[in-house]
Scaffold this active site. Structure first.
Site, PDB file in Angstrom:
ATOM      1  N   ARG A 104      -3.723   7.467  -1.733  1.00  6.08           N
ATOM      2  CA  ARG A 104      -4.948   7.384  -0.945  1.00  6.08           C
ATOM      3  C   ARG A 104      -4.685   6.569   0.311  1.00  6.08           C
ATOM      4  NH1 ARG A 104     -10.205   4.908  -3.792  1.00  6.08           N
ATOM      5  NH2 ARG A 104      -8.880   3.063  -3.684  1.00  6.08           N
ATOM      6  N   THR A 108      -8.580   5.789   5.637  1.00 12.74           N
ATOM      7  CA  THR A 108      -9.548   6.878   5.530  1.00 12.74           C
ATOM      8  C   THR A 108     -10.011   7.107   4.103  1.00 12.74           C
ATOM      9  OG1 THR A 108      -7.866   8.576   5.168  1.00 12.74           O
ATOM     10  CG2 THR A 108      -8.377   8.018   7.448  1.00 12.74           C
ATOM     11  N   ASP A 200      -6.201  -2.471  -9.594  1.00 12.06           N
ATOM     12  CA  ASP A 200      -5.352  -1.317  -9.302  1.00 12.06           C
ATOM     13  C   ASP A 200      -4.528  -0.985 -10.546  1.00 12.06           C
ATOM     14  OD1 ASP A 200      -2.792   0.080  -8.459  1.00 12.06           O
ATOM     15  OD2 ASP A 200      -3.859   0.055  -6.538  1.00 12.06           O
ATOM     16  N   ASP A 203      -0.647  -0.853 -10.025  1.00 14.09           N
ATOM     17  CA  ASP A 203      -0.040  -2.170  -9.876  1.00 14.09           C
ATOM     18  C   ASP A 203       0.028  -2.895 -11.220  1.00 14.09           C
ATOM     19  OD1 ASP A 203       0.449  -1.950  -7.180  1.00 14.09           O
ATOM     20  OD2 ASP A 203      -1.404  -2.950  -6.577  1.00 14.09           O
TER      21      ASP A 203
END
Length: 209
Positions: A104, A108, A200, A203
């Site tokens: 991603r 944006t 995340d 991560d």
């Protein structure tokens, strides 16, 4: 409109709570995600059709049930989706595996494809797309479209945690796709992260920042 299934089984919810804890390390996080994926696969395949077969037990022959020739493909979205793959394959060891690489764009929030490799007979298979987090829905929707572009027809989405925005996006873009989640969380924050979520997933799985 695709259906939304929220799996509120106590074992799934207990393990998910441990995963949300910021003090849970990568090793335990990976193990928990693997376990939850296995439990979720059990529910995600509940409507697979069965057929009568004849089996000879040590006592006598009998008519019993087996899957009705169902061919399955499991498609994790890289990289976090890999954390769910082994758990699903524990339940579906004969499934073929495809991979879709998306990230991603942090500005944006739109998905960018960098890899897509699917089984050659994808059009004949029941497809389970894996991604722990259904946030904006952009990556999941794009991944589903990539699969459709290559002939995939029977697709279901399996996520650990989903935001309402992501659910709505996938349901709008792909009304033929059912979504299976362990939890529907509150919302997205201004950075596109699920609230309260678990951070995340990639991560935390791989120990990166």
């Amino acid at each position: 409109m695709g259906k939304l299934f929220v799996m509120d089984h106590p074992l799934i919810q207990h393990k998910l709570s441990l995963m949300r804890d910021k003090n849970t390390g990568s090793k335990e996080f990976r193990e928990l995600l693997n376990e939850i994926a296995m439990l979720m696969a059990y529910e995600t395949t509940r409507d697979f059709p069965v057929e009568d077969v004849e089996v000879e037990t040590p006592i006598q022959k009998c008519t019993t049930k087996m899957l009705a020739g169902k061919k399955v493909a499991v498609v994790p979205i890289l990289r976090a989706g890999l954390g769910m793959l082994d758990g699903v394959l524990e339940i579906l060891p004969a499934a073929k595996v495809g991979h879709i690489g998306l990230y991603r764009d942090p500005r944006t929030l739109e998905p960018v494809e960098y890899y897509c490799k699917l089984p050659t007979d994808i059009e004949e298979r029941e497809i389970i797309v894996l991604d722990p987090m259904l946030a904006t829905g952009g990556s999941s929707s794009a991944a589903i479209q990539f699969i459709k572009n290559r002939g995939g027809k029977h697709i279901r989405m399996m996520n650990l945690i989903a935001a309402p925005e992501g659910i709505a996006r996938v349901q709008e873009d792909h009304p033929d796709v059912d979504i299976y989640v362990a939890a529907q969380d509150e919302k997205l924050n201004e950075h596109g992260y699920i609230i309260p979520g678990l951070g995340d997933a990639g991560d935390r799985l791989f120990g990166t920042k």
